[in-house]
Write a protein that holds these residues in place. Structure first.
Motif, PDB file in Angstrom:
ATOM      1  N   LEU A  22       3.441  -6.261  -8.018  1.00 40.95           N
ATOM      2  CA  LEU A  22       3.464  -5.535  -9.276  1.00 40.95           C
ATOM      3  C   LEU A  22       2.678  -4.245  -9.069  1.00 40.95           C
ATOM      4  CD1 LEU A  22       4.156  -5.575 -12.346  1.00 40.95           C
ATOM      5  CD2 LEU A  22       1.883  -6.554 -12.696  1.00 40.95           C
ATOM      6  N   HIS A  23       3.324  -3.114  -9.310  1.00 42.82           N
ATOM      7  CA  HIS A  23       2.677  -1.810  -9.214  1.00 42.82           C
ATOM      8  C   HIS A  23       2.642  -1.189 -10.603  1.00 42.82           C
ATOM      9  CE1 HIS A  23       3.551  -2.346  -4.958  1.00 42.82           C
ATOM     10  NE2 HIS A  23       2.735  -1.329  -4.699  1.00 42.82           N
ATOM     11  N   MET A  24       1.502  -0.592 -10.941  1.00 40.59           N
ATOM     12  CA  MET A  24       1.339   0.042 -12.245  1.00 40.59           C
ATOM     13  C   MET A  24       0.632   1.372 -12.053  1.00 40.59           C
ATOM     14  SD  MET A  24       0.077  -3.452 -14.182  1.00 40.59           S
ATOM     15  CE  MET A  24      -0.627  -2.566 -15.510  1.00 40.59           C
ATOM     16  N   GLY A  25       1.066   2.372 -12.805  1.00 38.15           N
ATOM     17  CA  GLY A  25       0.418   3.664 -12.771  1.00 38.15           C
ATOM     18  C   GLY A  25       0.495   4.319 -14.140  1.00 38.15           C
ATOM     19  N   LYS A  26      -0.446   5.189 -14.395  1.00 37.58           N
ATOM     20  CA  LYS A  26      -0.545   5.839 -15.697  1.00 37.58           C
ATOM     21  C   LYS A  26      -0.264   7.328 -15.543  1.00 37.58           C
ATOM     22  CE  LYS A  26      -3.960   6.454 -19.376  1.00 37.58           C
ATOM     23  NZ  LYS A  26      -5.344   6.165 -19.791  1.00 37.58           N
ATOM     24  N   LYS A  27       0.465   7.855 -16.497  1.00 39.34           N
ATOM     25  CA  LYS A  27       0.702   9.301 -16.524  1.00 39.34           C
ATOM     26  C   LYS A  27      -0.504   9.976 -17.162  1.00 39.34           C
ATOM     27  CE  LYS A  27       4.118  12.782 -17.827  1.00 39.34           C
ATOM     28  NZ  LYS A  27       5.503  12.946 -18.319  1.00 39.34           N
ATOM     29  N   GLY A  28      -1.029  10.967 -16.493  1.00 39.04           N
ATOM     30  CA  GLY A  28      -2.186  11.683 -17.034  1.00 39.04           C
ATOM     31  C   GLY A  28      -1.793  12.559 -18.206  1.00 39.04           C
ATOM     32  N   ASN A  29      -2.780  13.100 -18.862  1.00 37.32           N
ATOM     33  CA  ASN A  29      -2.562  14.018 -19.985  1.00 37.32           C
ATOM     34  C   ASN A  29      -2.408  15.419 -19.426  1.00 37.32           C
ATOM     35  OD1 ASN A  29      -2.738  12.059 -22.030  1.00 37.32           O
ATOM     36  ND2 ASN A  29      -4.964  12.052 -21.832  1.00 37.32           N
ATOM     37  N   GLU A  30      -1.256  15.660 -18.808  1.00 40.56           N
ATOM     38  CA  GLU A  30      -0.999  16.930 -18.130  1.00 40.56           C
ATOM     39  C   GLU A  30      -0.713  18.025 -19.134  1.00 40.56           C
ATOM     40  OE1 GLU A  30       2.162  15.005 -16.472  1.00 40.56           O
ATOM     41  OE2 GLU A  30       1.063  14.126 -14.823  1.00 40.56           O
ATOM     42  N   ARG A  31      -1.015  19.223 -18.740  1.00 37.08           N
ATOM     43  CA  ARG A  31      -0.697  20.384 -19.573  1.00 37.08           C
ATOM     44  C   ARG A  31       0.625  20.952 -19.114  1.00 37.08           C
ATOM     45  NH1 ARG A  31      -6.640  22.734 -18.953  1.00 37.08           N
ATOM     46  NH2 ARG A  31      -7.663  21.265 -20.326  1.00 37.08           N
ATOM     47  N   ALA A  32       1.402  21.425 -20.047  1.00 38.69           N
ATOM     48  CA  ALA A  32       2.719  21.997 -19.733  1.00 38.69           C
ATOM     49  C   ALA A  32       2.590  23.356 -19.081  1.00 38.69           C
ATOM     50  CB  ALA A  32       3.556  22.106 -20.985  1.00 38.69           C
ATOM     51  N   PRO A  37       0.813  -1.227   0.000  1.00 38.76           N
ATOM     52  CA  PRO A  37       0.000   0.000   0.000  1.00 38.76           C
ATOM     53  C   PRO A  37       0.849   1.281   0.000  1.00 38.76           C
ATOM     54  CG  PRO A  37      -0.746  -1.500   1.736  1.00 38.76           C
ATOM     55  CD  PRO A  37       0.521  -2.063   1.160  1.00 38.76           C
ATOM     56  N   ARG A  38       1.966   1.273   0.731  1.00 41.91           N
ATOM     57  CA  ARG A  38       2.795   2.476   0.794  1.00 41.91           C
ATOM     58  C   ARG A  38       3.457   2.762  -0.559  1.00 41.91           C
ATOM     59  NH1 ARG A  38       3.644   7.159   0.786  1.00 41.91           N
ATOM     60  NH2 ARG A  38       5.669   7.979   1.344  1.00 41.91           N
ATOM     61  N   LEU A  39       3.924   1.720  -1.262  1.00 46.01           N
ATOM     62  CA  LEU A  39       4.525   1.940  -2.575  1.00 46.01           C
ATOM     63  C   LEU A  39       3.473   2.451  -3.557  1.00 46.01           C
ATOM     64  CD1 LEU A  39       7.094   1.946  -4.209  1.00 46.01           C
ATOM     65  CD2 LEU A  39       6.699  -0.464  -4.754  1.00 46.01           C
ATOM     66  N   ALA A  40       2.238   1.947  -3.457  1.00 47.64           N
ATOM     67  CA  ALA A  40       1.156   2.463  -4.308  1.00 47.64           C
ATOM     68  C   ALA A  40       0.938   3.949  -4.028  1.00 47.64           C
ATOM     69  CB  ALA A  40      -0.126   1.670  -4.072  1.00 47.64           C
ATOM     70  N   GLU A  41       0.988   4.337  -2.773  1.00 49.87           N
ATOM     71  CA  GLU A  41       0.838   5.751  -2.418  1.00 49.87           C
ATOM     72  C   GLU A  41       2.000   6.574  -2.980  1.00 49.87           C
ATOM     73  OE1 GLU A  41      -0.816   9.177  -1.203  1.00 49.87           O
ATOM     74  OE2 GLU A  41      -1.765   7.214  -1.295  1.00 49.87           O
ATOM     75  N   MET A  42       3.211   6.023  -2.965  1.00 45.75           N
ATOM     76  CA  MET A  42       4.360   6.725  -3.529  1.00 45.75           C
ATOM     77  C   MET A  42       4.197   6.914  -5.044  1.00 45.75           C
ATOM     78  SD  MET A  42       7.505   5.108  -1.333  1.00 45.75           S
ATOM     79  CE  MET A  42       8.744   6.279  -1.925  1.00 45.75           C
ATOM     80  N   PHE A  43       3.583   5.962  -5.718  1.00 45.57           N
ATOM     81  CA  PHE A  43       3.278   6.123  -7.144  1.00 45.57           C
ATOM     82  C   PHE A  43       2.376   7.344  -7.337  1.00 45.57           C
ATOM     83  CE2 PHE A  43       5.365   2.388  -8.304  1.00 45.57           C
ATOM     84  CZ  PHE A  43       5.108   1.997  -9.604  1.00 45.57           C
ATOM     85  N   ARG A  44       1.349   7.459  -6.488  1.00 46.30           N
ATOM     86  CA  ARG A  44       0.434   8.594  -6.582  1.00 46.30           C
ATOM     87  C   ARG A  44       1.160   9.904  -6.268  1.00 46.30           C
ATOM     88  NH1 ARG A  44      -2.401   4.756  -3.683  1.00 46.30           N
ATOM     89  NH2 ARG A  44      -3.842   3.618  -5.009  1.00 46.30           N
ATOM     90  N   GLU A  45       2.007   9.891  -5.252  1.00 46.69           N
ATOM     91  CA  GLU A  45       2.772  11.082  -4.884  1.00 46.69           C
ATOM     92  C   GLU A  45       3.696  11.531  -6.016  1.00 46.69           C
ATOM     93  OE1 GLU A  45       4.676   9.869  -1.255  1.00 46.69           O
ATOM     94  OE2 GLU A  45       2.803  10.022  -0.107  1.00 46.69           O
ATOM     95  N   ALA A  46       4.138  10.593  -6.840  1.00 41.80           N
ATOM     96  CA  ALA A  46       4.999  10.919  -7.988  1.00 41.80           C
ATOM     97  C   ALA A  46       4.194  11.487  -9.156  1.00 41.80           C
ATOM     98  CB  ALA A  46       5.770   9.674  -8.437  1.00 41.80           C
ATOM     99  N   GLY A  47       2.867  11.517  -9.003  1.00 40.72           N
ATOM    100  CA  GLY A  47       2.017  12.091 -10.045  1.00 40.72           C
ATOM    101  C   GLY A  47       1.310  11.078 -10.915  1.00 40.72           C
ATOM    102  N   LEU A  48       1.470   9.800 -10.609  1.00 44.39           N
ATOM    103  CA  LEU A  48       0.831   8.765 -11.422  1.00 44.39           C
ATOM    104  C   LEU A  48      -0.627   8.592 -11.025  1.00 44.39           C
ATOM    105  CD1 LEU A  48       3.896   6.443 -11.368  1.00 44.39           C
ATOM    106  CD2 LEU A  48       2.948   7.535 -13.412  1.00 44.39           C
ATOM    107  N   GLN A  49      -1.432   8.212 -11.989  1.00 42.51           N
ATOM    108  CA  GLN A  49      -2.872   8.034 -11.783  1.00 42.51           C
ATOM    109  C   GLN A  49      -3.254   6.587 -12.058  1.00 42.51           C
ATOM    110  OE1 GLN A  49      -4.592  10.827 -14.536  1.00 42.51           O
ATOM    111  NE2 GLN A  49      -3.656  12.594 -13.533  1.00 42.51           N
ATOM    112  N   GLU A  50      -4.478   6.257 -11.709  1.00 37.31           N
ATOM    113  CA  GLU A  50      -5.004   4.904 -11.937  1.00 37.31           C
ATOM    114  C   GLU A  50      -4.018   3.853 -11.424  1.00 37.31           C
ATOM    115  OE1 GLU A  50      -6.491   4.293 -15.955  1.00 37.31           O
ATOM    116  OE2 GLU A  50      -6.882   6.457 -16.132  1.00 37.31           O
TER     117      GLU A  50
END
Length: 156
Positions: free
Chosen positions: A146-156, A120-133
């Motif tokens: 296995l942890h997976m995260g998606k980068k959102g369609n962020e605006r520059a 759970p903590r590593l999943a939270e670190m994924f979110r803290e890094a800006g990853l979604q889903e």
């Protein structure tokens, strides 16, 4: 390992499609938004700053791309947890000494996991890094995850 990898790539005739690069996981030598997927397998425990590595992985993956981490984890279900830790901390280093004649390397494995974030903590670190889903899956009874995260369609 790069020399071994290069030889394998060459043997398979993939040397025109695959480029192996040595770099620092905390300062990846790639441009922002360069890859569809960024992965790390059993390497995150070996860096001094997990958050920095996840941030770098987020930086170099394209919007909509995936960051994937396969790593050792900490089982939570008793009695498996107690049996596993007895094996992992006591028996495995002894077996490594007897069979492979390498005690220190096998003793280091449980030490490397002691301060590593649980699932759970590593999943939270994924979110803290800006990853979604972010999704996290325990494997082999929680021995790995296995942890997976998606980068959102962020605006520059």
């Amino acid at each position: 390992m790069l020399a071994v990898g290069r030889e394998k790539v060459k043997q398979k005739g993939l040397d025109k499609q695959i480029e192996l690069v040595q770099g620092n996981a905390m300062e990846l030598p790639f441009a922002d938004n360069a890859f569809d997927y960024v992965t790390i397998g059993f390497g995150l425990r070996n860096v001094p700053d997990y958050a920095k590595v996840l941030s770098e992985m987020h930086r170099v993956v394209k919007p909509g791309g995936q960051v994937v981490c396969l790593e050792m984890s900490k089982p939570g279900w008793q009695p498996f947890k107690a049996i596993y830790y007895f094996y992992f901390k006591k028996l495995m280093p002894l077996l490594g000494k007897l069979v492979a004649r390498k005690y220190d390397q096998y003793r280091w494995l449980p030490e490397s996991l002691a301060d590593f974030p649980d699932l759970p903590r590593l999943a939270e670190m994924f979110r803290e890094a800006g990853l979604q889903e972010v999704r996290a899956y325990p494997l082999a009874g929680g021995v790995a995850a296995l942890h997976m995260g998606k980068k959102g369609n962020e605006r520059a």
